[in-house]
Design an enzyme around this catalytic site. Structure first.
Site, PDB file in Angstrom:
ATOM      1  N   TYR A   1     -12.002 -10.498   0.118  1.00 22.24           N
ATOM      2  CA  TYR A   1     -13.189 -11.157  -1.448  1.00 22.24           C
ATOM      3  C   TYR A   1     -13.396 -11.015  -2.322  1.00 22.24           C
ATOM      4  O   TYR A   1     -14.372 -11.696  -3.091  1.00 22.24           O
ATOM      5  CB  TYR A   1     -14.569 -10.262  -1.180  1.00 22.24           C
TER       6      TYR A   1
ATOM      7  N   PHE B   1      -6.537 -10.047  -3.048  1.00 19.25           N
ATOM      8  CA  PHE B   1      -6.770 -11.007  -1.554  1.00 19.25           C
ATOM      9  C   PHE B   1      -7.998 -10.689  -0.738  1.00 19.25           C
ATOM     10  O   PHE B   1      -8.735 -10.165  -1.703  1.00 19.25           O
ATOM     11  CB  PHE B   1      -5.890 -10.204  -0.763  1.00 19.25           C
TER      12      PHE B   1
ATOM     13  N   ASP C   1      -9.343   2.504   5.162  1.00 19.37           N
ATOM     14  CA  ASP C   1     -10.311   1.051   5.898  1.00 19.37           C
ATOM     15  C   ASP C   1     -11.069   0.625   5.154  1.00 19.37           C
ATOM     16  O   ASP C   1     -12.063   1.479   4.460  1.00 19.37           O
ATOM     17  CB  ASP C   1     -10.513   1.169   7.828  1.00 19.37           C
TER      18      ASP C   1
ATOM     19  N   LYS D   1       0.699  -1.054  -0.207  1.00 20.16           N
ATOM     20  CA  LYS D   1       0.186   0.340  -0.063  1.00 20.16           C
ATOM     21  C   LYS D   1       0.799   1.906  -0.221  1.00 20.16           C
ATOM     22  O   LYS D   1       0.673   2.682  -0.803  1.00 20.16           O
ATOM     23  CB  LYS D   1      -0.866  -0.057   1.095  1.00 20.16           C
TER      24      LYS D   1
END
Lengths: 196, 196
Positions: B155, B153, B73, B12
């Site tokens: 779902y 990664f 988030d 990230k």
């Protein structure tokens, strides 16, 4: 930069205009032809602050316009009353809204309470360029048993800010703006806009 | 400007670094010696995003430091499940966290549902100079009955974005970043920082 303050209150608009740095032009709701009262159905001061700004952004979008928009919402939170009147500050004693009735209700609700602590809080929401930004200002104090002073509005005659013995209604507007919840939130907004 | 990304995820951090305009330096949690897992006790994705950023701001304050901090988030919201797993996306099937167990649980919960609509959402919170700013990105799609693909990664093997027939796990990371919830939120953050 063109800024729209989602307010029809000329005093508020003038106050912010005086604080803005060069290069900013401030408009109010009347300047863009919004004359209806903006709904405030939120359950928190923050939510209503956002809803007001967002209402105007959506309205401008429908007209094919785009501006940086901000709105403010404020309230009084009394510690002994689980932070009431809070989001209901303006209509605590019902509608039509009455400062006098609201002050009387607050005195009554607090009459048996030893804890007189309260805070005034303002949340400004700025919607700009994909971001939703919040600026919070607060001032702590206590609630007096009897109203004093003729300046200000709302609960000012009952609110004694920390470090002072007089109520907000006994401050001049300049004195109040320097330490008030709204003054502090506006200062944060101005600092932020200056850094842009 | 020095920016701190409240994340320990090197992928990230690298991704955001590549997108930042000149004049910005990006740091991660490890660069400032935060190695513990940041608590995420919030009841919404937005709240956890804020809590992560605020945790780091408070920690820096204790050390007498000040930086512009942001956190992200994300979660998946399935319409037929009242927006579950939502804030619990990472630990939907319990702890220790397992992507496989989470995917299996989602398939099971949706097995009797005709409505397969879902959305991925990311909320980035930036705390800077007295302001708390939110950037939201979303991608709408549907949940497949069977996992497909090996990339990504969470779902991703079940999520088919609107307008495509393959799952996110069948996208390359560049393809996914261009349309994903997180990619869109990051783009909004970058646009905002560029305008500063």
């Amino acid at each position: 930069m063109q800024l729209l303050f989602a307010s029809s209150n000329k005093n508020k608009i003038r106050e912010v205009t005086q604080l803005l740095p060069e290069g900013f032009s401030l408009y109010g709701l009347q300047d863009i032809g919004i004359e209806e009262e903006i709904p405030e159905p939120g359950s928190t001061i923050k939510e209503n602050s956002f809803l007001k700004a967002n209402y105007v952004v959506e309205k401008l979008k429908k007209d094919g316009k785009k501006m940086v928009v901000f709105a403010d919402d404020s309230g009084l939170e009394a510690e002994a009353l689980d932070n009431a009147p809070g989001v209901y500050s303006a209509r605590y004693a019902g509608v039509p809204k009455s400062d006098t009735a609201n002050n009387e209700k607050l005195i009554k609700e607090l009459s048996s309470q030893l804890n007189r602590k309260a805070r005034f809080v303002t949340v400004i929401t700025l919607i700009s360029n994909g971001a939703i930004c919040y600026f919070e200002g607060e001032v702590k104090g206590t609630i007096s048993n009897t109203p004093r002073g003729n300046n200000g509005f709302g609960y000012d005659p009952l609110f004694v800010p920390e470090g002072y013995s007089k109520t907000f209604a006994e401050f001049t507007s300049e004195e109040k703006n320097a330490i008030s919840h709204r003054g502090r939130a506006v200062q944060k907004l101005i600092e932020f806009l200056k850094s842009k």
